[in-house]
Every structure is written in structure tokens, then in C-alpha cells.
Design an enzyme around this catalytic site. Structure first.
Site, mmCIF file in Angstrom:
data_model
loop_
_atom_site.group_PDB
_atom_site.id
_atom_site.type_symbol
_atom_site.label_atom_id
_atom_site.label_comp_id
_atom_site.label_asym_id
_atom_site.label_seq_id
_atom_site.Cartn_x
_atom_site.Cartn_y
_atom_site.Cartn_z
ATOM 1 N N LYS A 16 4.964 10.090 8.349
ATOM 2 C CA LYS A 16 4.605 9.918 9.762
ATOM 3 C C LYS A 16 5.752 10.213 10.723
ATOM 4 C CE LYS A 16 2.023 5.788 8.273
ATOM 5 N NZ LYS A 16 0.617 5.507 8.338
ATOM 6 N N ASP B 237 9.287 2.975 -0.757
ATOM 7 C CA ASP B 237 8.302 3.598 0.122
ATOM 8 C C ASP B 237 8.608 3.132 1.537
ATOM 9 O OD1 ASP B 237 6.158 4.220 1.685
ATOM 10 O OD2 ASP B 237 4.622 3.479 0.298
ATOM 11 N N TYR C 223 0.859 -1.188 0.000
ATOM 12 C CA TYR C 223 0.000 0.000 0.000
ATOM 13 C C TYR C 223 0.887 1.227 0.000
ATOM 14 C CZ TYR C 223 -3.415 3.430 1.771
ATOM 15 O OH TYR C 223 -4.229 4.517 1.942
#
Ligand code: HOZ
Length: 431
Positions: free
Chosen positions: A268, A240, A145
Site C-alpha cells: 500500500k 508483515d 491477517y
């Protein structure tokens, strides 16, 4: 006596105003059933809900709170920044300081562009890869994802997998057609694809340690193959590291596995829990980004001064206490070994997969290497385990397709209690 009465009322009201009562699907607990606790505060290794329940938190805002919730130094930096104004939409000294810190941990990020979320980061890195190569096709792996931008919402793990939707309606067919999906950890499939179509592929994007189908490490040679084929065919390799960044090691998965991508996406954690993310890489490639080059990317809140203050405080602390990485990794290793041992003792088939300080407990008897393996796990057992723990103050990610995390604040007592409850939960599953 465990009760979620207030959270139930809050959830009912929230559903009137927001789809599913949440602002991000996995939070709704649809896949595990029941009612999500509504959170009122968090501190250190703990998170508290509006019913007064206290939990040992293994979600940690899906990773970033590596120094624990409400770390006093990070909070102080935020509070100090706020009176100076919360957004300028103009350059600040802090942005360069944060960029330097990021580069100290990730030397491959020679130049960076700051954004607000992992989604923006991967979406922008892809646009750069396409603009730089002049090609349209991209390769992603099933179960990885990379946020919810159109090109990447194809066979994505995480929330989509949790709800059993392979692809989202609303993604234009033409866009989806340019996204080629392959099974994770399948080096042969990657080689074959590049032999046939290498000249039309702009980029491979990959979670070098998958976190969004549960924690799935790369098998030996997989990342190396990605590096080889992209170099050979003039495509861009994008890591990623939004989830595994700073979790696999102080320099992320690229340092841990010693495979260096062209571009890296972080999110994050670099903002210390505030909305902040970044993408970056080779200077030559990053120079294609506007205003240096023609690939457009922009945002008023990018480099936001409050997020920069939180990010700088987080990265400075990690730099000042490099042992933090070892400490949190050791705790995670001890917990994972304990979980596996407890399951074995009770006789429940469980495989715990871990890289650094991220882990997933899979209800299966064989290693999970890809999305099919993850999907073959016993989801009913997961549900029982999840709720048994939640009701006793252990807060795990509410999906088998997610990773869990530890912080420097998780104490030996936290781990001992977690293992005690885990053993009881395995006994409940065994029946
Ligand atoms: N699926 C996201 C993490 N992998 C969940 C994010 C959220 O709900 O905050």
C-alpha cells in the site's frame, strides 16, 4: 441533513454485479450494519461521497495516504508518468530508484522484489522461506491477517474476524495443515512449539504491530523471542509490515522495536496508494528468487511504471520531510489521549491502543494483547460509536478489528471536531 440515498441506490445496483456489492468484504459494512457511502473523491484529510457528504478520513485507504489524499506532488508524478505508457512488462530505471529508496528506510531489505499487493508479497515471501529452508510448516498468529493466500487464510483477523469466519472454505486441508497458529504475544507458546518441532518449521510470519485485529502492539520480549527461536532453529522470520510499515516509525516496526527480521513485506504505502507492494531482505536469501535462484515468482504488472512513479514520489517526500513522521505521530498521540479522556469523562470503558500513527479504539476496560481480548470487546458499543461518527462526518474503519490512521493533512481543527463528536458518541452509548 445527513443522507446516503444515492449511496443506497448505488449499493443495491452493485450487489447485482459483485458479491456483497464490493471488491473487499469489510467495505460492505455487514458487521456494523447500514449502507457504505460510495466515495466520489478525496483530498488531504477529507473523503467525499456521491451524496455530497464530507468526512474526516481516518481510514486513509487502510493506511497508505500518510501524506493525505491526492497529494499534489504525488498526483503530478503520476500524471507525468502516464503519457509515457502505463505498462511495459520490461525493466525500467524507476524500479532501481524505488528499490534504493526502500532500502534507505529499511536497511534490512538488502534486495527486494516488487509485486502488486500485500497478499502477493506475503505469499511470495513464504514461498521463498519454504524454498530456502526446504521445510513446509509455517507459524502465524491468531488474528494476524497476511492477505488471502491459502497458507495464510487460517485464523486470520480483519475481514474474516469481522464476519466471524475463522477459516475460509476453499483452502485445501493439506495446505491448512502446514500452517500452525499460536496466540499473538505468547512467547512461551512459541518456545514450546520450536522445542518440539523446530526442525520442520520454515518460517514465522507476524505483523510486528498487529493491525488486523485492531491495533495490538507486541508485548515486551515477544518479537525478541521470535528472533531468537528462528535463528536458533534455522527458520526464517518474516515481518508483515503492510499495515505498520512507515506507520510505527520511518523504518517501520523493526526500527521502532529494534528487532530485525530476515524478510519484510511492505504494501500500500510504498506505492503512494497505487497497487504496489514489495518483499525483501537478506541478499543471500533473496538470491534464491528466480531468475537468480530456483524459487519462482513473476508478474507483468510488477514494477509497473505508474505505480513506481507514485511510490518514488511518496518515498522521496518522506525522505525530504522526515519531520512528517513526528508530526503525524504527535497528532495521533493527541487524538488518542483526547479520545481516552473523553470516554473516561463520560464513563464509557474504552482503551485506545496506538503505535506511531495507527490506532484502534477498543470498547473494553483492559489492554488488548491478542485476538481473544479483541473479540471480548463490546461490539454493540462500537457499532453505535461508528454510526454516530459517520453521520457527523467522521470516517473510521468499519470494524472493531481494524486500525485507523492519520495523515500530515489532519489539522488541529480536524482533531478538535473529532473529539467533540467522540464525546457526544460516548454520551449516546452511555444513554
Ligand atoms: N481488511 C483490509 C484492511 N486491513 C481491508 C481492505 C479493503 O477493504 O480495502
Amino acid at each position: 441533513m445527513f443522507s446516503l440515498e444515492k449511496s443506497k441506490q448505488a449499493f443495491a445496483e452493485a450487489r447485482t454485479y459483485m458479491p456483497g456489492g464490493v471488491n473487499s468484504p469489510v467495505r460492505s459494512y455487514r458487521s456494523v450494519g447500514g449502507n457504505p457511502p460510495f466515495i466520489s473523491s478525496a483530498s488531504g484529510s477529507r473523503i467525499y461521497d456521491i451524496d455530497g457528504n464530507e468526512y474526516i478520513d481516518y481510514v486513509l485507504s487502510w493506511g497508505p495516504m500518510i501524506l493525505g489524499h491526492a497529494n499534489p506532488e504525488i498526483v503530478a508524478s503520476i500524471l507525468e508518468a502516464i503519457p509515457r505508457g502505463t505498462s511495459y512488462g520490461a525493466p525500467t530505471l524507476l524500479e532501481t530508484e524505488v528499490a534504493k529508496k526502500i532500502q534507505a528506510f529499511y536497511p534490512s531489505m538488502e534486495m527486494v522484489r516488487m509485486v502488486n499487493s500485500g497478499t502477493e508479497s506475503t505469499m511470495s515471501a513464504l514461498r521463498l522461506a519454504r524454498g530456502y529452508t526446504g521445510r513446509d510448516k509455517i507459524v502465524k498468529f491468531i488474528g494476524c491477517y497476511h492477505g488471502h493466500s491459502d497458507s495464510l487464510l487460517v485464523k486470520a483477523g480483519s475481514g474474516l474476524a469481522t464476519f466471524g469466519v475463522p477459516d475460509s472454505p476453499g483452502v485445501p486441508t493439506g495446505v491448512a495443515e502446514d500452517t500452525i497458529t499460536l496466540p499473538y504475544n505468547d512467547s512461551d507458546a512459541v518456545r514450546q512449539l520450536f522445542e518440539a518441532h523446530g526442525e520442520s518449521i520454515a518460517a514465522i510470519i507476524v505483523e510486528p504491530v498487529a493491525g488486523n485485529m485492531g491495533c495490538v502492539p507486541p508485548v515486551e520480549g515477544f518479537l525478541e523471542t521470535l528472533r531468537e527461536v528462528t535463528t536458533e532453529h534455522g527458520a526464517v522470520l518474516i515481518f508483515d509490515e503492510v499495515m505498520c510499515g512507515f506507520r510505527s516509525s520511518s523504518g517501520g516496526a523493526q526500527k521502532y522495536y529494534n528487532v530485525i527480521p530476515d524478510l519484510t513485506c511492505l504494501g500500500k504505502i510504498v506505492g503512494g496508494g497505487l497497487p504496489m507492494a514489495v518483499f525483501g531482505g537478506k541478499k543471500e536469501m533473496m538470491s534464491s528468487i528466480a531468475p537468480s535462484g530456483p524459487v519462482y515468482q513473476a508478474g507483468t504488472l510488477s514494477g509497473n511504471p505508474v505505480a513506481m512513479a507514485a511510490g518514488l514520489a511518496t518515498l522521496s517526500m518522506l525522505q525530504k520531510y522526515p519531520n512528517a513522521f513526528r508530526q503525524v505521530e504527535e497528532s495521533t498521540e493527541a487524538l488518542c489521549q483526547g479520545l481516552e479522556a473523553a470516554a473516561k469523562e463520560v464513563g464509557v470503558p474504552v482503551v485506545v491502543q496506538r503505535v506511531g500513527s495507527m490506532f484502534t479504539l477498543f470498547f473494553t476496560d483492559k489492554a488488548v494483547h491478542n485476538f481473544d481480548d479483541a473479540s471480548a470487546c463490546d461490539m454493540e458499543a462500537f457499532k453505535t460509536f461508528f454510526h454516530y461518527n459517520l453521520e457527523r462526518g467522521i470516517y473510521y474503519a468499519a470494524s472493531q478489528y481494524e486500525s485507523n490512521f492519520l495523515s500530515t493533512c489532519h489539522s488541529d481543527q480536524d482533531l478538535a471536531y473529532t473529539l467533540q463528536i467522540a464525546k457526544e458518541a460516548f454520551q449516546a452509548i452511555k444513554g
